[in-house]
Design a protein around this motif. Structure first.
Motif, short mmCIF file in Angstrom:
data_model
loop_
_atom_site.label_atom_id
_atom_site.label_comp_id
_atom_site.label_asym_id
_atom_site.label_seq_id
_atom_site.Cartn_x
_atom_site.Cartn_y
_atom_site.Cartn_z
N THR A 209 0.84 -1.20 0.00
CA THR A 209 0.00 0.00 0.00
C THR A 209 0.87 1.25 0.00
OG1 THR A 209 -0.10 -0.15 2.41
CG2 THR A 209 -1.96 -1.07 1.17
N SER A 210 2.11 1.11 0.44
CA SER A 210 3.04 2.25 0.40
C SER A 210 4.46 1.74 0.26
CB SER A 210 2.91 3.09 1.68
OG SER A 210 3.16 2.30 2.81
N ILE A 211 5.36 2.63 -0.18
CA ILE A 211 6.76 2.23 -0.38
C ILE A 211 7.73 3.27 0.18
CG2 ILE A 211 6.34 0.84 -2.46
CD1 ILE A 211 7.51 3.28 -4.06
N GLY A 212 8.94 2.82 0.42
CA GLY A 212 10.03 3.72 0.77
C GLY A 212 11.25 3.27 -0.01
N VAL A 213 12.06 4.21 -0.44
CA VAL A 213 13.26 3.86 -1.20
C VAL A 213 14.49 4.32 -0.41
CG1 VAL A 213 14.54 4.12 -3.35
CG2 VAL A 213 12.04 4.01 -3.40
N LEU A 214 15.36 3.38 -0.15
CA LEU A 214 16.59 3.64 0.60
C LEU A 214 17.76 3.63 -0.37
CD1 LEU A 214 17.14 3.99 3.67
CD2 LEU A 214 17.69 1.56 3.75
N ASN A 215 18.61 4.66 -0.29
CA ASN A 215 19.76 4.73 -1.18
C ASN A 215 20.99 5.10 -0.35
OD1 ASN A 215 21.27 4.79 -3.51
ND2 ASN A 215 20.60 6.83 -4.14
N HIS A 216 21.94 4.19 -0.26
CA HIS A 216 23.16 4.42 0.52
C HIS A 216 22.85 4.93 1.92
CE1 HIS A 216 25.71 3.48 -2.86
NE2 HIS A 216 25.02 4.33 -3.61
N GLY A 217 21.89 4.29 2.57
CA GLY A 217 21.59 4.62 3.97
C GLY A 217 20.70 5.83 4.16
N GLU A 218 20.22 6.41 3.06
CA GLU A 218 19.32 7.57 3.19
C GLU A 218 17.97 7.24 2.58
OE1 GLU A 218 20.90 11.36 1.94
OE2 GLU A 218 22.91 10.71 2.52
N LEU A 219 16.91 7.63 3.27
CA LEU A 219 15.57 7.40 2.74
C LEU A 219 15.26 8.52 1.75
CD1 LEU A 219 13.11 5.47 3.14
CD2 LEU A 219 12.20 7.17 4.71
N ILE A 220 15.25 8.18 0.47
CA ILE A 220 15.12 9.24 -0.53
C ILE A 220 13.69 9.39 -1.03
CG2 ILE A 220 17.53 9.16 -1.32
CD1 ILE A 220 16.55 7.39 -3.68
N TYR A 221 12.83 8.43 -0.69
CA TYR A 221 11.45 8.55 -1.16
C TYR A 221 10.54 7.71 -0.29
CZ TYR A 221 7.40 8.40 -4.30
OH TYR A 221 6.14 8.50 -4.84
N THR A 222 9.36 8.26 0.02
CA THR A 222 8.35 7.45 0.68
C THR A 222 6.97 8.02 0.35
OG1 THR A 222 7.47 6.68 2.79
CG2 THR A 222 8.73 8.69 2.87
N ASP A 223 6.07 7.15 -0.03
CA ASP A 223 4.70 7.59 -0.37
C ASP A 223 3.82 6.36 -0.59
OD1 ASP A 223 2.56 9.21 -0.95
OD2 ASP A 223 3.68 10.48 -2.36
N SER A 224 2.52 6.60 -0.74
CA SER A 224 1.62 5.48 -1.02
C SER A 224 1.81 5.06 -2.48
CB SER A 224 0.17 5.90 -0.78
OG SER A 224 -0.20 6.87 -1.74
N ILE A 225 1.44 3.82 -2.78
CA ILE A 225 1.53 3.33 -4.16
C ILE A 225 0.64 4.19 -5.07
CG2 ILE A 225 0.81 1.39 -5.64
CD1 ILE A 225 3.41 0.71 -4.40
N GLU A 226 -0.52 4.53 -4.55
CA GLU A 226 -1.48 5.35 -5.32
C GLU A 226 -0.85 6.68 -5.74
OE1 GLU A 226 -5.17 6.58 -3.30
OE2 GLU A 226 -6.01 4.74 -4.18
N ASN A 227 -0.29 7.37 -4.76
CA ASN A 227 0.34 8.68 -5.05
C ASN A 227 1.55 8.52 -5.96
OD1 ASN A 227 -1.53 9.89 -3.47
ND2 ASN A 227 -0.18 10.24 -1.72
N THR A 228 2.27 7.43 -5.76
CA THR A 228 3.50 7.22 -6.53
C THR A 228 3.16 7.05 -8.02
OG1 THR A 228 4.58 6.19 -4.64
CG2 THR A 228 5.54 5.74 -6.79
N THR A 229 2.17 6.22 -8.30
CA THR A 229 1.80 6.01 -9.72
C THR A 229 1.21 7.29 -10.31
OG1 THR A 229 -0.23 4.98 -8.93
CG2 THR A 229 1.51 3.51 -9.65
N ALA A 230 0.53 8.07 -9.47
CA ALA A 230 -0.04 9.34 -9.97
C ALA A 230 1.07 10.36 -10.24
CB ALA A 230 -1.01 9.89 -8.93
N ARG A 231 2.14 10.26 -9.45
CA ARG A 231 3.24 11.23 -9.61
C ARG A 231 4.07 10.96 -10.87
NH1 ARG A 231 7.03 12.23 -4.47
NH2 ARG A 231 5.00 12.76 -3.63
N PHE A 232 4.10 9.71 -11.27
CA PHE A 232 4.86 9.35 -12.48
C PHE A 232 3.91 8.71 -13.51
CE2 PHE A 232 7.79 9.12 -8.88
CZ PHE A 232 8.87 9.89 -9.32
N PRO A 233 3.00 9.49 -14.07
CA PRO A 233 1.98 8.91 -14.97
C PRO A 233 2.56 8.33 -16.25
CG PRO A 233 1.85 11.30 -14.99
CD PRO A 233 2.84 10.95 -13.94
N ASP A 234 3.74 8.79 -16.62
CA ASP A 234 4.33 8.32 -17.88
C ASP A 234 5.06 6.99 -17.72
OD1 ASP A 234 5.93 9.88 -16.20
OD2 ASP A 234 7.46 10.11 -17.76
#
Lengths: 249, 303
Positions: A209-234
């Motif tokens: 229902t939601s995701i977080g992206v960790l990159n080299h020990g830093e949380l660079i993204y977190t949001d719901s799946i719904e918002n994530t797909t809406a944010r990157f419609p392409d």
């Protein structure tokens, strides 16, 4: 961003979480809040710090700085109470090979303080549709069978939060499908909050229902799946989104 | 909680081929100790009877039966050799399995995500190990008593049973020392093979190397509980004689020989003093193992 209502008690809260292994900063100040009832997919490349985060949340290791709470309980100050609320499935789940599935589950049920451990173990095996494995030695199991017994071990004491570390690793397609259905059942029928480290983006899209992206020990993204797909419609898939997030889009 | 850990360990041992094989060897050697005792007893009595017949025919005085003056427990003197050899190896493996199984199987990560403290975990392991070794020694005790009954053709007196119990009690503490060494290496080593080899290396040093130094380089004393040879004035031997208390294997053999009456009896206080270094080492190792478990990072697997 997944925002919990102030009235909700968050299932997981990380506040400036840091961890060092030897001289390496594995976690560099993570802030994260996951409400109860979520299926959270924790994404990141190998060595990004996902497993370290789970190790801290399951009280296996202590953070170097910052704090981590599970259902409002600090993992450092109240590790025993945290352990009563959580279930954990490590990436390479291995139990006692010389013991049967039922013996293993009874043992872990007793450690979790479950009353009538044998009944609880049998009920859990039945709930997860693997009662046929009860009398077989774990040493003879395939990866998929081990995974099912591993999940049974993680949920037999009815945890509030379930941590799954790379749960699909080594599973065949039917094993992955069975796991996905199990996660969905645990979440929808028992209300278990699930925190899942994974590389399988297709599975994340199906169950989280939601995701977080960790990159080299830093949380660079977190949001719901719904918002994530809406944010990157392409982007047609989560894989494309993940690559763009990692690249800093 | 503690009992659950101990019970799981006992189940693991019951299904471990290595443990069963060494246990069988230990029991076989115990039975062999009785058999050797019976054989020598039988041979000596046969020679004695023949001698009595000859001397009676010649009208000469008959000497006393040599076994009349020999303590009955002396038949089991070989046990004091088998325990430091096979018993200590068995104990090392029991200790190794106790800690290594959880690490190697990956179950340690699951264990410590459950509400069990590390102190209870380690106490459970100590309990399981003690029960396992006590079980081994109890089986040895039963075999030994049977041997005594068969050879002496009478049930051992209460005093002899008491001496046997003391001997097996001291043997338990002695074997625990090696079990704790096995545990310590199983916790700290990143490699399973290294852990067992290093622990057996410590057994070798304690059983064969240290007694060589503390007994004045008399190799036979590393195995047999023999009495002191004629004292020497050389300063080296005087120094090593003072270092004797640090040799736990030597202390064990001497106290065992005294309890089993294969050596001239020594005062109970002196025997008790011989047990002190063994107890102290066991206690130190137990504290060390407790500390290692408390600090160990169980989130990391074996290499």
């Amino acid at each position: 961003m997944t925002n919990a209502s102030p009235l909700d008690s968050a299932a997981i809260e990380l506040d400036g979480l840091r961890h060092r292994y030897d001289m390496d900063d594995v976690l560099r100040g993570i802030n994260l809040s996951i409400p109860r009832g979520e299926v959270f997919g924790f994404l990141g490349h190998n060595g990004s710090g996902k497993t370290t985060t789970v190790n801290i949340l399951t009280t296996l290791i202590r953070p170097t700085a910052g704090s981590a709470r599970v259902c409002g309980l600090d993992v450092e100050r109240e590790p025993m109470r945290v352990r009563q609320l959580i279930g954990y499935l490590p990436s390479d789940i291995r139990m006692y090979d010389h013991m049967t599935a039922l013996e293993n589950l009874e043992f872990f049920a007793r450690l979790s303080g479950v009353e009538r451990p044998r009944s609880a173990a049998l009920e859990t095996l039945d709930y997860l549709d693997c009662a046929d494995l009860a009398g077989k030695r774990v040493g003879t199991f395939s990866t998929g069978m081990r995974q099912r017994i591993g999940i049974a071990q993680a949920v037999l004491h009815k945890p509030v939060v379930l941590f799954l570390d790379e749960p699909t690793a080594g599973l065949d397609p039917s094993g992955v499908r069975h796991l996905r259905e199990t996660i969905q059942r645990l979440n929808s029928e028992l209300g278990v909050t699930i925190f899942m480290n994974t590389h399988q983006l297709s599975e994340v899209a199906k169950v989280c229902t939601s995701i977080g992206v960790l990159n080299h020990g830093e949380l660079i993204y977190t949001d719901s799946i719904e918002n994530t797909t809406a944010r990157f419609p392409d982007e047609a898939s989560l894989e494309g989104i993940y690559v763009r997030v990692e690249a800093g889009a | 909680m503690v009992w659950n850990i101990a019970r799981q360990q006992l189940l693991t041992l019951r299904r471990s081929g290595t443990f069963i094989a060494i246990l069988a060897t230990m029991l076989l050697m115990t039975a062999l100790a009785g058999f050797i005792g019976w054989m020598s007893h039988h041979t000596i009595i046969k020679v004695y009877d023949e001698t009595v017949r000859l001397l009676t025919a010649q009208g000469k005085p008959i000497p006393a039966n040599p076994f009349d003056s020999k303590p009955e427990l002396a038949l089991l003197s070989n046990l004091a050799i088998y325990v430091p050899l096979i018993g200590a190896i068995l104990a090392t493996i029991v200790g190794h399995i106790a800690m290594m199984e959880d690490r190697a199987s990956g179950a340690a990560r699951l264990l410590f995500s459950r509400p069990i403290s590390r102190s209870r975990y380690v106490i459970g392991k100590f309990l399981g190990t003690t029960i396992a070794l006590a079980g081994v020694l109890a089986a040895s005790a039963v075999l030994s008593t049977l041997s005594l009954v068969i050879v002496n053709r009478n049930v051992p007196a209460a005093g002899e049973v008491g001496r046997l119990a003391v001997f097996f009690g001291i043997s338990l503490v002695y074997m625990l020392v090696f079990a704790l060494v096995g545990m310590a290496f199983a916790i700290t080593s990143r490699n399973r093979s290294f852990a067992i080899v290093a622990a057996l290396g410590v057994w070798l040093v304690l059983t064969f190397v240290v007694p060589q130094v503390t007994s004045g380089l008399r190799p036979t004393t590393s195995l047999n509980p023999i009495t002191d040879p004629v004292s020497t004035s050389q300063s080296f031997f005087q120094v090593t004689a003072h270092a004797r208390p640090i040799s736990v294997s030597e202390q064990y053999k001497r106290v065992s020989a005294s309890v089993l009456q294969t050596e001239p009896a020594e005062s109970p206080s002196r025997s008790a003093l011989r047990v002190v270094p063994i107890l102290a080492l066991a206690l130190l190792l137990a504290l060390g193992v407790g500390g290692l478990v408390a600090r160990h990072d169980y989130s990391r697997g074996l290499q």
